[in-house]
Design an enzyme around this catalytic site. Structure first.
Site, mmCIF file in Angstrom:
data_model
loop_
_atom_site.group_PDB
_atom_site.id
_atom_site.type_symbol
_atom_site.label_atom_id
_atom_site.label_comp_id
_atom_site.label_asym_id
_atom_site.label_seq_id
_atom_site.Cartn_x
_atom_site.Cartn_y
_atom_site.Cartn_z
ATOM 1 N N ALA A 44 19.583 -4.290 10.322
ATOM 2 C CA ALA A 44 20.647 -5.120 9.764
ATOM 3 C C ALA A 44 20.460 -6.572 10.201
ATOM 4 C CB ALA A 44 22.014 -4.590 10.181
ATOM 5 N N GLY A 69 24.267 -14.705 2.733
ATOM 6 C CA GLY A 69 23.880 -16.112 2.686
ATOM 7 C C GLY A 69 22.673 -16.440 3.536
ATOM 8 N N ILE A 111 20.223 -3.863 2.841
ATOM 9 C CA ILE A 111 19.807 -3.125 4.030
ATOM 10 C C ILE A 111 19.265 -1.748 3.622
ATOM 11 C CG2 ILE A 111 20.506 -2.264 6.288
ATOM 12 C CD1 ILE A 111 20.609 -5.360 5.903
ATOM 13 N N ARG A 142 -7.952 7.819 -23.301
ATOM 14 C CA ARG A 142 -7.410 7.154 -24.482
ATOM 15 C C ARG A 142 -8.546 6.621 -25.362
ATOM 16 N NH1 ARG A 142 -3.254 6.354 -28.130
ATOM 17 N NH2 ARG A 142 -2.897 4.126 -28.545
ATOM 18 N N GLU A 175 10.992 -8.681 4.036
ATOM 19 C CA GLU A 175 10.266 -8.897 5.293
ATOM 20 C C GLU A 175 9.459 -10.200 5.225
ATOM 21 O OE1 GLU A 175 8.674 -5.693 7.469
ATOM 22 O OE2 GLU A 175 9.900 -4.194 6.450
#
Length: 386
Positions: free
Chosen positions: A127, A132, A160, A267, A365
């Site tokens: 956390a 903001g 979180i 394909r 991160e």
């Protein structure tokens, strides 16, 4: 082509093979279902614990697994290949929370939390980010106020991972004008509430939440590390965490290449497989180069970490690996979607999910822009983030 197992020890190859079997048998076949439902099967957490994937690099005395950083990277790469949402569960609970408790926790904190976390009986969430406050971690506004032998937390956290599943929130709160402190907050604490965030572009199966702290009271024994020294704890955890994000990006990109190669050989257009078209091969070749480079950078920083240096010492290498691998995952998944053409645009095929999941890897991160600034600061000695 040289095997991605080149240079690995027998133990590392065995760990990688076990993770690959788990992904192929229990994750990849259900990834699309979980993505549509916006909910990973919670039972996967216990399986991750049973296999030892939530205890890698944690002392055996606490139920962990004697492993090195490169083994952890190999596991998170395979999990990323199967489903980035599952990889995120491990990266956050183990990489950011459990490892941080093992490094900075008291004997009592380690004895209480580590066995629960490594077994999968509990999950952790990290956390730090706030509504903001994202890239500027030092400006956290959630506040912890001393009240006798307790601390009272007020504020909010955003985006979180594991937020509605976790039993402990490693929470960073302001305790002075310039200082942050880390706390291990049980998520069942009165005044702590979690709201799950739906409608995400990617990582839809992952439990992402907004946390609200309204007079949450914890004893001083819940404090992790010294008062006002929490920012260093957070940054050290993020240096380790960026390695696992890079590894997950490599796995995701590898899955996209594998899918595109298979599709291109099956394909047919104009009477022949599309793999025979030069521009299709260009898309595949560019993607393969990106994957190989990202893997080498990620394994390199893991080996640096395994040399015994601190996270601060490999922080720039972690930023380089995270920046390149996350951006490569976006390029690769986009290229591979192009190979699929219109079929890549529907979720009957996996490449659309790869692209959606890859996009967030450049954000959390530390965004790609933040990684560039960290790398630039290391090169020049000048901090451009002030």
């Amino acid at each position: 082509m040289i095997s991605p197992d080149f240079g690995l020890t027998e133990t590392q190859r065995d760990i990688r093979a076990m993770a690959a079997r788990f992904v192929d048998d229990e994750i990849a076949p259900r990834a699309a279902e979980w993505d549509r439902a916006e909910q990973v099967d919670r039972g996967i957490v216990k399986r991750l614990g049973e296999l030892g994937f939530l205890g890698l690099m944690i002392p055996e005395a606490y139920g962990g697994v004697d492993a090195d950083m490169l083994s952890y990277v190999l596991v998170t790469e395979e999990l990323g290949r199967g489903d980035s949402a599952v990889r995120g569960i491990v990266s956050v609970s183990l990489g950011l929370v459990t490892k941080t408790i093992a490094t900075h926790g008291t004997d009592e904190q380690r004895a209480y939390w580590l066995p629960r976390l490594v077994s999968g009986d509990a999950l952790g969430c990290f956390a730090l980010t706030e509504p903001g406050t994202g890239s500027d971690a030092a400006s956290v506004s959630t506040r912890a106020t001393r009240d006798g032998g307790d601390w009272v937390l007020d504020g909010g956290k955003m985006f979180i991972t594991n937020g509605t599943w976790a039993q402990v929130a490693l929470t960073f709160a302001r305790t002075s004008e310039r200082g942050l402190t880390a706390f291990l907050v049980p998520t069942g604490s009165p005044g702590l509430s979690a709201r799950e965030i739906h409608g995400k572009l990617g990582l839809r199966g992952q439990a992402t939440a907004e946390l609200t702290f309204d007079g949450v009271r914890v004893p001083d024994s819940a404090r992790l590390g010294e008062v006002d020294r929490g920012l260093g704890i957070a940054l050290g955890a993020l240096s380790r965490g960026r390695v696992s994000v890079a590894a997950g990006a490599v796995g995701l990109a590898q899955a996209a290449v594998d899918a595109a190669v298979r599709y291109s050989t099956e394909r047919t257009q104009f009477g022949r497989p599309i793999a025979s078209f030069q521009l299709v091969q260009e898309l595949l070749a560019d993607s393969a180069v990106d994957v190989r480079a990202a893997r080498l950078l990620t394994h390199h920083v893991a080996r640096i970490a395994d040399s015994g240096v601190s996270p601060k010492d490999y922080a720039t290498d972690a930023s380089i690996a995270k920046y390149h691998a996350s951006e490569a995952a976006v390029r690769v998944s986009n290229n591979c979607l192009q190979v699929f053409g219109g079929y890549g645009f529907i979720d009957e095929f996996p490449v659309g999910k790869y692209l959606r999941d890859a996009r967030v890897l450049t954000l959390y991160e530390g965004t790609s822009q933040v990684q560039k600034l960290l790398i630039g600061r290391d090169l020049t000695g000048v901090n451009a983030m002030l």
